[in-house]
Scaffold this motif. Structure first.
Motif, PDB file in Angstrom:
ATOM      1  N   VAL A 344       1.078  -1.082   0.019  1.00 37.49           N
ATOM      2  CA  VAL A 344       0.186   0.224  -0.131  1.00 37.49           C
ATOM      3  C   VAL A 344       0.976   1.291   0.075  1.00 37.49           C
ATOM      4  CG1 VAL A 344      -1.453   1.490   1.373  1.00 37.49           C
ATOM      5  CG2 VAL A 344      -2.426  -1.516   0.874  1.00 37.49           C
ATOM      6  N   THR A 355      -7.365   4.904  -4.850  1.00 37.18           N
ATOM      7  CA  THR A 355      -8.861   5.390  -4.942  1.00 37.18           C
ATOM      8  C   THR A 355      -7.645   3.719  -3.699  1.00 37.18           C
ATOM      9  OG1 THR A 355     -10.230   4.266  -6.124  1.00 37.18           O
ATOM     10  CG2 THR A 355     -10.062   6.212  -5.720  1.00 37.18           C
ATOM     11  N   ASN A 356      -9.202   3.467  -2.913  1.00 33.15           N
ATOM     12  CA  ASN A 356      -9.301   2.035  -1.826  1.00 33.15           C
ATOM     13  C   ASN A 356      -9.486   1.518  -2.659  1.00 33.15           C
ATOM     14  OD1 ASN A 356      -8.228   3.997   0.690  1.00 33.15           O
ATOM     15  ND2 ASN A 356      -9.699   3.726   1.966  1.00 33.15           N
ATOM     16  N   ILE A 359      -6.461   0.289  -5.248  1.00 29.79           N
ATOM     17  CA  ILE A 359      -5.935  -1.526  -3.722  1.00 29.79           C
ATOM     18  C   ILE A 359      -6.462  -1.992  -3.570  1.00 29.79           C
ATOM     19  CG2 ILE A 359      -4.617  -1.483  -2.098  1.00 29.79           C
ATOM     20  CD1 ILE A 359      -4.187   2.502  -2.124  1.00 29.79           C
ATOM     21  N   ALA A 360      -7.632  -2.233  -2.785  1.00 32.08           N
ATOM     22  CA  ALA A 360      -8.160  -3.536  -2.995  1.00 32.08           C
ATOM     23  C   ALA A 360      -8.342  -5.112  -3.920  1.00 32.08           C
ATOM     24  CB  ALA A 360      -9.683  -2.973  -2.274  1.00 32.08           C
ATOM     25  N   ARG A 367     -12.747  -3.860   1.007  1.00 33.67           N
ATOM     26  CA  ARG A 367     -11.829  -2.179   1.154  1.00 33.67           C
ATOM     27  C   ARG A 367     -11.999  -1.586   2.029  1.00 33.67           C
ATOM     28  NH1 ARG A 367     -17.023  -1.520  -1.764  1.00 33.67           N
ATOM     29  NH2 ARG A 367     -18.798  -0.668   0.241  1.00 33.67           N
ATOM     30  N   ASN A 368     -12.871  -2.282   2.946  1.00 34.70           N
ATOM     31  CA  ASN A 368     -12.330  -1.712   4.388  1.00 34.70           C
ATOM     32  C   ASN A 368     -11.672  -2.382   4.966  1.00 34.70           C
ATOM     33  OD1 ASN A 368     -15.304  -1.497   4.623  1.00 34.70           O
ATOM     34  ND2 ASN A 368     -15.940  -2.370   5.680  1.00 34.70           N
ATOM     35  N   VAL A 370      -7.962  -2.148   3.322  1.00 30.06           N
ATOM     36  CA  VAL A 370      -6.894  -1.018   2.807  1.00 30.06           C
ATOM     37  C   VAL A 370      -7.250   0.099   3.678  1.00 30.06           C
ATOM     38  CG1 VAL A 370      -6.680   0.511   0.904  1.00 30.06           C
ATOM     39  CG2 VAL A 370      -7.967  -2.043   0.878  1.00 30.06           C
ATOM     40  N   THR A 371      -8.870   0.218   3.997  1.00 33.41           N
ATOM     41  CA  THR A 371      -8.943   1.714   5.057  1.00 33.41           C
ATOM     42  C   THR A 371      -8.228   1.626   6.636  1.00 33.41           C
ATOM     43  OG1 THR A 371     -11.324   1.780   4.555  1.00 33.41           O
ATOM     44  CG2 THR A 371     -11.063   3.120   6.543  1.00 33.41           C
ATOM     45  N   ARG A 374      -4.445   1.973   5.448  1.00 33.20           N
ATOM     46  CA  ARG A 374      -3.943   3.278   5.524  1.00 33.20           C
ATOM     47  C   ARG A 374      -3.756   3.888   6.999  1.00 33.20           C
ATOM     48  NH1 ARG A 374      -6.357   5.507  -0.225  1.00 33.20           N
ATOM     49  NH2 ARG A 374      -4.631   7.482   0.622  1.00 33.20           N
ATOM     50  N   LYS A 375      -5.344   3.947   7.908  1.00 32.20           N
ATOM     51  CA  LYS A 375      -5.759   4.549   9.216  1.00 32.20           C
ATOM     52  C   LYS A 375      -4.394   4.209   9.774  1.00 32.20           C
ATOM     53  CE  LYS A 375      -9.745   5.696   9.528  1.00 32.20           C
ATOM     54  NZ  LYS A 375     -11.588   4.619  10.086  1.00 32.20           N
TER      55      LYS A 375
END
Length: 383
Positions: A344, A355-356, A359-360, A367-368, A370-371, A374-375
């Motif tokens: 990532v 975008t997420n 990346i997903a 995608r969650n 990936v979120t 990123r956090k």
């Protein structure tokens, strides 16, 4: 008419004199044989026969003892129970350290690795404490009659230290309820600095280990072999037997041994990591089992008790295997997460507007996920 009454056969005494043989007159073959009671033999009952067999098994058991089995310390239940709440976790830990310093020949005296009686300075090193604190603990043990302080016959200023026989002994006959602590295993625990005062908690658990199942219970001497006509394992299936054991609860046992429930659970975790115990804790309810390689309630174990011990060992091996697999799985999960995080970071450095969802799709995850990654990266950068 018996099997020996027939004109076609002849009865002959065997050469050893222990049998009457029935021989076919035509073929000359022995077709039947009966044992003859000798002049020095007696007819014994089934119960006597079983007792004789157990005596022979016991002799074989004693002949095949390993060093681990031979070298054990007796922890005498009643006197140990009486001081459990009077000594702190630190004091119990240091007393267990002293126990590891007695031998079969030392008569309860603490001795060093060369077999010489230990001095006050030696005990300071053993406890890893300063002079004042060491003296306080020794005086405490002396006051509780757990330890004898004996002046050296050559110089009364020099003191030697002896574990009180009323609490623990090694190599002498014990005529009261006790638990065996295997010296070799106790030394392993003493030398493991990560255990801390969990060693003292282990010491305080000794009088509460059930003599057949190794569970930590309030009634360690209750016999679950109620029906003598059935095997011990068949008894385990009986509803009455299944309700006999009074398992300890976390808060009640913690109160008895003088620590908080949180500390007790922490100590259990440490002991479990070293495979000393196996636990299943759900709220206040607790099933705690001590490993037979560390302690035993029986010196001689008959066939059924050996089977029971094998079953307990099997439970520990399965628990250990499960934790190992879980550890490997956790380790693998951490490695995958680390690799995803690096991917990532690389994608964001190459294309900050990615975008997420994109990346997903590249990672093949939701995608969650990936979120969250990123956090995590943002938090690292903010520190």
């Amino acid at each position: 008419m018996s099997e020996f009454d027939n004109d076609s056969y002849v009865l002959v005494e065997s050469e050893c004199g222990k049998y009457i043989e029935k021989i076919d007159k035509v073929t000359g073959k022995v077709v039947h044989r009966k044992r003859v009671l000798q002049y020095d033999e007696k007819i014994i009952s089934k119960k006597q026969s079983e007792g004789l067999k157990e005596m022979m098994d016991k002799a074989e058991f004693l002949a095949n003892l390993t060093s681990k089995d031979k070298f054990w310390i007796a922890s005498k239940h009643e006197n140990v129970k009486n001081v459990i709440s009077a000594i702190s976790g630190t004091e119990a830990t240091d007393y267990a350290k002293m126990l590891s310093k007695i031998t079969l020949k030392s008569d309860g005296f603490l001795v060093n690795d060369r077999g010489a009686k230990m001095t006050f300075t030696d005990i300071m090193d053993l406890f890893k404490k300063a002079e004042r604190r060491t003296a306080q603990e020794i005086n405490r043990f002396k006051k509780l009659k757990m330890l004898n302080v004996v002046p050296w016959e050559k110089d009364g200023r020099v003191k030697h230290y002896q574990i009180a026989k009323e609490f623990h002994s090694m190599g002498s006959q014990v005529n009261e309820k006790f638990t065996q602590i295997y010296l070799e295993k106790l030394k392993e625990l003493v030398h493991n600095d990560s255990l801390g005062n969990a060693l003292g908690t282990f010491y305080k658990m000794l009088p509460y280990i059930h003599f057949q199942t190794y569970y930590l219970v309030w009634n360690p001497d209750v016999n679950i072999h109620l029906d003598k006509e059935k095997s011990l394992f068949e008894n385990l299936e009986m509803p009455k037997v299944q309700t006999l054991l009074q398992h300890v609860t976390i808060s009640d046992f913690a109160q008895v041994i003088g620590i908080t429930p949180k500390t007790f659970i922490d100590h259990l975790d440490r002991l479990e990591q070293l495979h000393v115990i196996n636990k299943n804790v759900q709220g206040e309810s607790a099933l705690i089992m001590v490993h037979p390689s560390f302690v035993s309630r029986k010196y001689y174990k008959n066939k059924e008790q050996k089977y029971m011990e094998s079953m307990v060992n099997f439970q520990f091996s399965q628990h250990k295997s499960k934790k190992t697999k879980r550890g490997k799985k956790d380790s693998l999960g951490k490695q995958i997460l680390k690799e995803r995080k690096e991917t990532v970071k690389q994608l964001l450095s190459e294309n900050p507007t990615i975008t997420n969802i994109e990346i997903a799709q590249i990672l093949g995850v939701h995608r969650n996920t990936v979120t969250k990654i990123r956090k995590n990266i943002e938090n690292e950068n903010a520190q």
